[in-house]
Design an enzyme around this catalytic site. Structure first.
Site, PDB file in Angstrom:
ATOM      1  N   ASP A  11       0.856  -1.183   0.000  1.00  0.00           N
ATOM      2  CA  ASP A  11       0.000   0.000   0.000  1.00  0.00           C
ATOM      3  C   ASP A  11       0.894   1.235   0.000  1.00  0.00           C
ATOM      4  O   ASP A  11       1.791   1.361   0.850  1.00  0.00           O
ATOM      5  CB  ASP A  11      -0.896   0.023   1.239  1.00  0.00           C
ATOM      6  CG  ASP A  11      -1.960  -1.062   1.209  1.00  0.00           C
ATOM      7  OD1 ASP A  11      -2.255  -1.570   0.114  1.00  0.00           O
ATOM      8  OD2 ASP A  11      -2.498  -1.391   2.286  1.00  0.00           O
ATOM      9  N   ASP A 130     -13.362  -4.625  -2.357  1.00  0.00           N
ATOM     10  CA  ASP A 130     -13.272  -4.484  -0.904  1.00  0.00           C
ATOM     11  C   ASP A 130     -14.622  -4.880  -0.322  1.00  0.00           C
ATOM     12  O   ASP A 130     -15.638  -4.226  -0.575  1.00  0.00           O
ATOM     13  CB  ASP A 130     -12.923  -3.046  -0.518  1.00  0.00           C
ATOM     14  CG  ASP A 130     -11.557  -2.633  -1.042  1.00  0.00           C
ATOM     15  OD1 ASP A 130     -10.692  -3.509  -1.191  1.00  0.00           O
ATOM     16  OD2 ASP A 130     -11.360  -1.428  -1.309  1.00  0.00           O
TER      17      ASP A 130
END
Length: 258
Positions: A11, A130
């Protein structure tokens, strides 16, 4: 099935690799290129980079670090973050990425999946999802998860979005199980098995790896093509060479390390 893939996830925020728990409270984990080189040397099969601030901030990914990574590693890597049109995707691929991943932009405009598949081929197009389990027991999709203050709960069921994204031309899917993210208690096998039953393209599990057995379990029980993890790799808790050796001992086929 081909060899199962071991995929470190990086990330990215403000040019650095960060990691949170359940998509919150991110802490700095190190330099993008240094971590990429470490994972390449350890035998990672590919890398995934998420510019987690891009979509919530309404911008595209920073191409400069994509170019730096491409110059220095020779394993495939995928880039996600604010890729909302063909031109942006082309720029990311030209910077050196092998695949592009879309998540929030596709939820806002699903036809984007088809546009990218038509322009670059389905093999380049990954759809990230997600997903979180709600009080009624249904898994539903979240958008803009890179910034907790901007995250949106959507009424769409995860399984419905998997079917739609596949119909539109997704060449691969990454299921990010938000309830399990960063807590190291294992992958969400139940959810992944339901998605696997619908998903005819390669499926990558994300969220929950805490020990080597968790990787074996997700391959054996959910039949995923790859397992993505972050904190256990960034911290050194699970070295990739030892993980692959463990999986081979469990009769799970993985690629040779570097």
């Amino acid at each position: 099935m081909l060899s199962r893939r071991i995929i470190p996830c990086l990330d990215v925020r403000d040019g650095r690799v960060v990691k949170g728990v359940k998509f919150r409270d991110h802490i700095d984990m190190g330099d993008i290129v240094e971590l990429a080189l470490r994972y390449r040397a350890q035998g990672a099969d590919e890398l995934v980079f998420y510019d987690i601030g891009a979509s919530p901030e309404g911008r595209s990914v920073d191409y400069t670090w994509v170019e730096r990574v491409a110059r220095l590693i020779d394993i495939p890597f995928c880039v996600a973050g604010g890729i909302g049109d063909v031109e942006t995707a082309r720029a990311v691929l030209h910077a050196g990425a092998d695949k592009i991943s879309i998540n929030s932009p596709a939820l806002g405009r699903p036809q984007l999946i088809s546009e990218l598949a038509d322009a670059f081929g389905v093999q380049c197009v990954v759809v990230g999802i997600d997903s979180i389990r709600e009080e009624d027991g249904q898994w539903r999709v979240r958008r803009y998860t890179g910034d907790p203050s901007k995250t949106q709960a959507l009424p769409m069921r995860t399984l419905d979005w998997v079917a739609e994204a596949q119909r539109l031309g997704a060449g691969e899917m990454v299921l990010n199980c938000m309830d399990n993210d960063g807590v190291r208690r294992g992958y969400d096998i139940a959810q992944l098995r339901q998605v696997r039953a619908l998903c005819r393209v390669p499926l990558i599990a994300s969220g929950g790896a805490g020990d080597m057995q968790h990787f074996a379990d997700v391959f054996d029980q959910a039949d995923v093509d790859g397992a993505l993890a972050a904190s256990v790799f960034h911290s050194g808790a699970i070295p990739i060479p030892e993980l692959k050796q463990f999986l081979r001992a469990q009769q799970i086929e993985v690629r040779d390390g570097q």
